[in-house]
Design a protein around this motif. Sequence first.
Motif, PDB file in Angstrom:
ATOM      1  N   GLY A 142       0.835  -1.200   0.000  1.00 13.30           N
ATOM      2  CA  GLY A 142       0.000   0.000   0.000  1.00 13.30           C
ATOM      3  C   GLY A 142       0.871   1.250   0.000  1.00 13.30           C
ATOM      4  N   GLU A 143       0.202   2.410   0.043  1.00 14.71           N
ATOM      5  CA  GLU A 143       0.916   3.698  -0.053  1.00 14.71           C
ATOM      6  C   GLU A 143       1.967   3.898   1.036  1.00 14.71           C
ATOM      7  OE1 GLU A 143      -1.848   6.865   0.054  1.00 14.71           O
ATOM      8  OE2 GLU A 143      -2.546   6.513  -1.989  1.00 14.71           O
ATOM      9  N   ASP A 144       1.711   3.342   2.230  1.00  8.81           N
ATOM     10  CA  ASP A 144       2.633   3.561   3.352  1.00  8.81           C
ATOM     11  C   ASP A 144       3.733   2.510   3.441  1.00  8.81           C
ATOM     12  OD1 ASP A 144       1.124   5.731   4.067  1.00  8.81           O
ATOM     13  OD2 ASP A 144      -0.137   4.579   5.469  1.00  8.81           O
ATOM     14  N   GLY A 145       3.769   1.601   2.470  1.00 13.14           N
ATOM     15  CA  GLY A 145       4.765   0.525   2.524  1.00 13.14           C
ATOM     16  C   GLY A 145       6.186   1.078   2.433  1.00 13.14           C
ATOM     17  N   HIS A 146       7.111   0.379   3.087  1.00 10.04           N
ATOM     18  CA  HIS A 146       8.525   0.760   3.000  1.00 10.04           C
ATOM     19  C   HIS A 146       9.102   0.097   1.753  1.00 10.04           C
ATOM     20  CE1 HIS A 146       9.047   2.403   7.151  1.00 10.04           C
ATOM     21  NE2 HIS A 146       7.889   1.788   7.257  1.00 10.04           N
ATOM     22  N   LEU A 147       9.609   0.889   0.825  1.00  8.00           N
ATOM     23  CA  LEU A 147      10.174   0.334  -0.414  1.00  8.00           C
ATOM     24  C   LEU A 147      11.696   0.389  -0.316  1.00  8.00           C
ATOM     25  CD1 LEU A 147       7.784   1.908  -3.072  1.00  8.00           C
ATOM     26  CD2 LEU A 147       7.470  -0.129  -1.637  1.00  8.00           C
ATOM     27  N   VAL A 148      12.313  -0.791  -0.392  1.00  5.16           N
ATOM     28  CA  VAL A 148      13.763  -0.843  -0.198  1.00  5.16           C
ATOM     29  C   VAL A 148      14.429  -1.594  -1.344  1.00  5.16           C
ATOM     30  CG1 VAL A 148      13.747  -0.564   2.322  1.00  5.16           C
ATOM     31  CG2 VAL A 148      13.414  -2.838   1.372  1.00  5.16           C
ATOM     32  N   GLY A 149      15.573  -1.041  -1.799  1.00  8.22           N
ATOM     33  CA  GLY A 149      16.304  -1.643  -2.911  1.00  8.22           C
ATOM     34  C   GLY A 149      17.158  -2.784  -2.428  1.00  8.22           C
ATOM     35  N   PRO A 150      17.853  -3.468  -3.308  1.00 10.81           N
ATOM     36  CA  PRO A 150      17.991  -3.232  -4.735  1.00 10.81           C
ATOM     37  C   PRO A 150      16.797  -3.763  -5.536  1.00 10.81           C
ATOM     38  CG  PRO A 150      19.186  -5.202  -4.113  1.00 10.81           C
ATOM     39  CD  PRO A 150      18.617  -4.637  -2.838  1.00 10.81           C
ATOM     40  N   SER A 151      16.724  -3.332  -6.811  1.00 10.27           N
ATOM     41  CA  SER A 151      15.705  -3.868  -7.713  1.00 10.27           C
ATOM     42  C   SER A 151      16.084  -5.308  -8.071  1.00 10.27           C
ATOM     43  CB  SER A 151      15.646  -3.032  -8.995  1.00 10.27           C
ATOM     44  OG  SER A 151      16.851  -3.222  -9.712  1.00 10.27           O
ATOM     45  N   PHE A 152      15.159  -6.024  -8.721  1.00 14.73           N
ATOM     46  CA  PHE A 152      15.445  -7.403  -9.130  1.00 14.73           C
ATOM     47  C   PHE A 152      16.671  -7.441 -10.046  1.00 14.73           C
ATOM     48  CE2 PHE A 152      15.143 -10.979 -12.026  1.00 14.73           C
ATOM     49  CZ  PHE A 152      15.062 -12.037 -11.126  1.00 14.73           C
ATOM     50  N   ASP A 153      16.745  -6.533 -11.037  1.00 13.46           N
ATOM     51  CA  ASP A 153      17.873  -6.545 -11.981  1.00 13.46           C
ATOM     52  C   ASP A 153      19.204  -6.332 -11.261  1.00 13.46           C
ATOM     53  OD1 ASP A 153      16.277  -7.039 -14.111  1.00 13.46           O
ATOM     54  OD2 ASP A 153      16.203  -4.971 -14.845  1.00 13.46           O
ATOM     55  N   GLN A 154      19.193  -5.386 -10.325  1.00 18.30           N
ATOM     56  CA  GLN A 154      20.443  -5.128  -9.576  1.00 18.30           C
ATOM     57  C   GLN A 154      20.821  -6.351  -8.743  1.00 18.30           C
ATOM     58  OE1 GLN A 154      18.880  -1.697  -7.566  1.00 18.30           O
ATOM     59  NE2 GLN A 154      20.063  -0.265  -8.826  1.00 18.30           N
ATOM     60  N   TRP A 155      19.802  -6.967  -8.148  1.00 16.03           N
ATOM     61  CA  TRP A 155      20.048  -8.169  -7.331  1.00 16.03           C
ATOM     62  C   TRP A 155      20.604  -9.296  -8.195  1.00 16.03           C
ATOM     63  CZ3 TRP A 155      17.671 -12.974  -7.809  1.00 16.03           C
ATOM     64  CH2 TRP A 155      17.909 -13.887  -6.763  1.00 16.03           C
ATOM     65  N   LEU A 156      20.008  -9.470  -9.378  1.00 20.90           N
ATOM     66  CA  LEU A 156      20.452 -10.531 -10.297  1.00 20.90           C
ATOM     67  C   LEU A 156      21.908 -10.292 -10.691  1.00 20.90           C
ATOM     68  CD1 LEU A 156      19.133 -12.984 -11.690  1.00 20.90           C
ATOM     69  CD2 LEU A 156      18.619 -11.515 -13.635  1.00 20.90           C
ATOM     70  N   ASP A 157      22.231  -9.042 -11.030  1.00 22.36           N
ATOM     71  CA  ASP A 157      23.618  -8.713 -11.405  1.00 22.36           C
ATOM     72  C   ASP A 157      24.579  -9.054 -10.276  1.00 22.36           C
ATOM     73  OD1 ASP A 157      23.045  -7.807 -13.887  1.00 22.36           O
ATOM     74  OD2 ASP A 157      23.011  -5.677 -13.350  1.00 22.36           O
ATOM     75  N   ALA A 158      24.141  -8.782  -9.051  1.00 21.44           N
ATOM     76  CA  ALA A 158      25.047  -8.955  -7.907  1.00 21.44           C
ATOM     77  C   ALA A 158      25.139 -10.398  -7.427  1.00 21.44           C
ATOM     78  CB  ALA A 158      24.580  -8.062  -6.753  1.00 21.44           C
ATOM     79  N   THR A 159      24.109 -11.204  -7.703  1.00 21.06           N
ATOM     80  CA  THR A 159      24.110 -12.538  -7.079  1.00 21.06           C
ATOM     81  C   THR A 159      24.268 -13.706  -8.044  1.00 21.06           C
ATOM     82  OG1 THR A 159      21.717 -12.548  -7.107  1.00 21.06           O
ATOM     83  CG2 THR A 159      22.734 -11.924  -5.037  1.00 21.06           C
TER      84      THR A 159
END
Length: 260
Positions: free
Chosen positions: A235-252
């Motif tokens: 919802g609107e009050d949710g905490h949105l935290v990175g990384p994005s999926f693409d960044q995660w894929l690159d890193a892992t």
Amino acid sequence: MRIAIAGVSGLVGSALARAAQAAGHDVVGLSKESGTDVLQPTGLADALTGAEALVDVVQSPSLDEDGATAFFTAAAANLGTAAHEAGVRRTVVLSIIGVDKIAASETEAGTGFDGYYRAKYAQELACVAHAPGPHVVRSAQFHDIARQAIGWGRDGDRTTVPDLVTQPVAVDAMVEVLLAVATGEIEGDLVEVAGPQQENLALLSAAYAERAGDPVQVDGAPVGELVRDGVLLPGEDGHLVGPSFDQWLDATVTVPARRP
Ligand SMILES: NC(=O)c1ccc[n+]([C@@H]2O[C@H](COP(=O)([O-])OP(=O)(O)OC[C@H]3O[C@@H](n4cnc5c(N)ncnc54)[C@H](OP(=O)(O)O)[C@@H]3O)[C@@H](O)[C@H]2O)c1
């Protein structure tokens, strides 16, 4: 502060323990591996002695609705009762975005795991009913679901993955929010946490397979109206935290070396 983590040896529990220790907290870990069974009330309060906060990130051995409901509700009741006895002030249970709506719906949401989601809602209710200072953190699916989902419907070199509309999150980022709720840094009885971007699970699985060098063909499978309408999204009050999926894929996920 001293923080007890039930499920400390798991994917989430171990990441949370690392984050808590890095922030200078004292961690008390509970898991069967370390000699504490949350289904056995005897001795649980002793294991929680001195803890100010308890975080419940246990996983059920059964993912079907009846088995998971029995496990999660018994574990939450035992942990809550023991936490009261031990003088714990704050309890946090990790759940999943949308479980309340899926549990209330008369139609199938089409997640592929609706029964498990209903069991998670029963776990939330048991935590709130039994634990001192209860807080619920509802997370989005983790990025690694892209890999797991490839196996769910796999038949040789083809697999079917639901077209889940989700906003997946990295476990290491999610546990920082879990920790902040445990310490009281983030207020609120109900907190949502998700990644930075809305995604389609079948596309994420295809991207994962390509990156990992897995030749599997990923076919999207239809989902129910609730999921299409975004029941798994924050919802609107949710905490949105990175990384994005693409960044995660690159890193892992390392690109496999090509054969000469
Ligand atoms: N995957 C997702 O996308 C997602 C999203 C949101 C929320 N979650 C939630 O995150 C939670 C943790 O998941 P996870 O992937 O970290 O699970 P996991 O890796 O399977 O770890 C489960 C933990 O629970 C412990 N455990 C199981 N039965 C126990 C018992 N009877 N007594 C004591 N400890 C017990 C295990 O310890 P032993 O092995 O020693 O028993 C282990 O430490 C789950 O409740 C899940 O619903 C997951």
